[in-house]
Design a protein around this motif. Structure first.
Motif, mmCIF file in Angstrom:
data_model
loop_
_atom_site.group_PDB
_atom_site.id
_atom_site.type_symbol
_atom_site.label_atom_id
_atom_site.label_comp_id
_atom_site.label_asym_id
_atom_site.label_seq_id
_atom_site.Cartn_x
_atom_site.Cartn_y
_atom_site.Cartn_z
ATOM 1 N N TRP A 1 0.464 -1.407 -0.023
ATOM 2 C CA TRP A 1 -0.176 -0.386 0.617
ATOM 3 C C TRP A 1 1.239 1.095 -0.390
ATOM 4 C CZ3 TRP A 1 -2.818 1.757 5.214
ATOM 5 C CH2 TRP A 1 -3.500 2.833 4.738
ATOM 6 N N SER A 2 2.212 1.438 0.709
ATOM 7 C CA SER A 2 2.756 2.232 0.545
ATOM 8 C C SER A 2 3.400 2.698 -0.451
ATOM 9 C CB SER A 2 4.000 2.475 1.739
ATOM 10 O OG SER A 2 5.002 2.950 1.865
ATOM 11 N N THR B 1 1.409 3.907 -3.631
ATOM 12 C CA THR B 1 1.029 5.655 -3.070
ATOM 13 C C THR B 1 2.155 6.122 -3.010
ATOM 14 O OG1 THR B 1 -0.591 4.669 -0.632
ATOM 15 C CG2 THR B 1 0.045 6.940 -0.761
ATOM 16 N N GLY C 1 4.604 8.935 1.318
ATOM 17 C CA GLY C 1 4.274 7.741 1.598
ATOM 18 C C GLY C 1 2.938 7.682 1.606
ATOM 19 N N LEU C 2 2.467 6.776 3.117
ATOM 20 C CA LEU C 2 0.851 6.987 3.535
ATOM 21 C C LEU C 2 0.809 8.950 4.287
ATOM 22 C CD1 LEU C 2 0.811 3.287 4.625
ATOM 23 C CD2 LEU C 2 0.055 4.606 2.637
ATOM 24 N N GLY D 1 1.322 5.909 9.920
ATOM 25 C CA GLY D 1 2.561 6.738 9.728
ATOM 26 C C GLY D 1 3.628 5.773 10.272
ATOM 27 N N GLU E 1 3.397 1.942 9.255
ATOM 28 C CA GLU E 1 3.770 1.655 7.643
ATOM 29 C C GLU E 1 5.629 1.775 8.067
ATOM 30 O OE1 GLU E 1 4.805 4.828 4.267
ATOM 31 O OE2 GLU E 1 4.136 5.569 5.695
ATOM 32 N N TYR F 1 8.321 -1.806 7.617
ATOM 33 C CA TYR F 1 9.363 -1.511 7.221
ATOM 34 C C TYR F 1 10.540 -2.113 7.826
ATOM 35 C CZ TYR F 1 8.316 1.407 2.710
ATOM 36 O OH TYR F 1 7.510 1.458 1.598
#
Length: 163
Positions: free
Chosen positions: A67-68, A71, A78-79, A88, A91, A95
């Protein structure tokens, strides 16, 4: 457990080498006999917890990263931070989880010669594979972002994206 019987160094000594053992025990004749037995790890309970945590983290993190990256590719950002910065944070943690799974996999590969075990229902192996695919997607999208914009977005929300 690995057992190695003595190795003769010359052909002449090979022809004359015989092991004579008393007490009715015999040792196989020949230059080298290798017997290997697989030993199951005794610390499976501690690995079980780490495996389950990696499975849960990987199954959540992979879709968040996809998704990130989508986007990032479509908007250049980023998100969004979300309520209280929760999206955030998710996200960023995603990672880290993927990098952690890939690092654990590489460490295990170097140490044992094979990747992570399959885990229950093959889920750990699946998460390992998805983590490598996510890493490849990260490299591609970040590379494209760098070519398009000249930089990649930082870890904190910027004013140009969410200002």
């Amino acid at each position: 457990m690995l057992l190695l019987w003595p190795v003769s160094t010359s052909l002449a000594s090979l022809q004359h080498s015989r092991f004579h053992v008393t007490h009715n025990r015999s040792i196989p004749h020949g230059p080298l006999k290798v017997l290997a037995m697989a030993k199951e790890s005794s610390d499976s309970s501690s690995n079980g917890v780490a495996e389950k945590a990696a499975i849960a983290g990987g199954l959540v993190s992979t879709p968040v990263i996809l998704w990130s990256l989508y986007t990032l590719k479509t908007t250049g950002c980023g998100l969004p931070p979300g309520p209280g910065g929760a999206i955030g944070a998710l996200e960023g943690v995603s990672y880290l989880v993927v990098f952690g799974i890939v690092g654990w996999s590489l460490y295990t590969k170097i140490k044992t010669g094979s990747g992570l075990p399959n885990g229950p229902f093959g889920l750990l192996g699946a998460v390992e594979g998805l983590s490598y695919l996510s890493l490849a997607a990260i490299l591609v999208v970040f590379g494209l972002q760098f070519l398009d914009k000249g930089s990649i977005p930082g870890p904190l929300p910027s004013d140009e994206c969410f200002g």
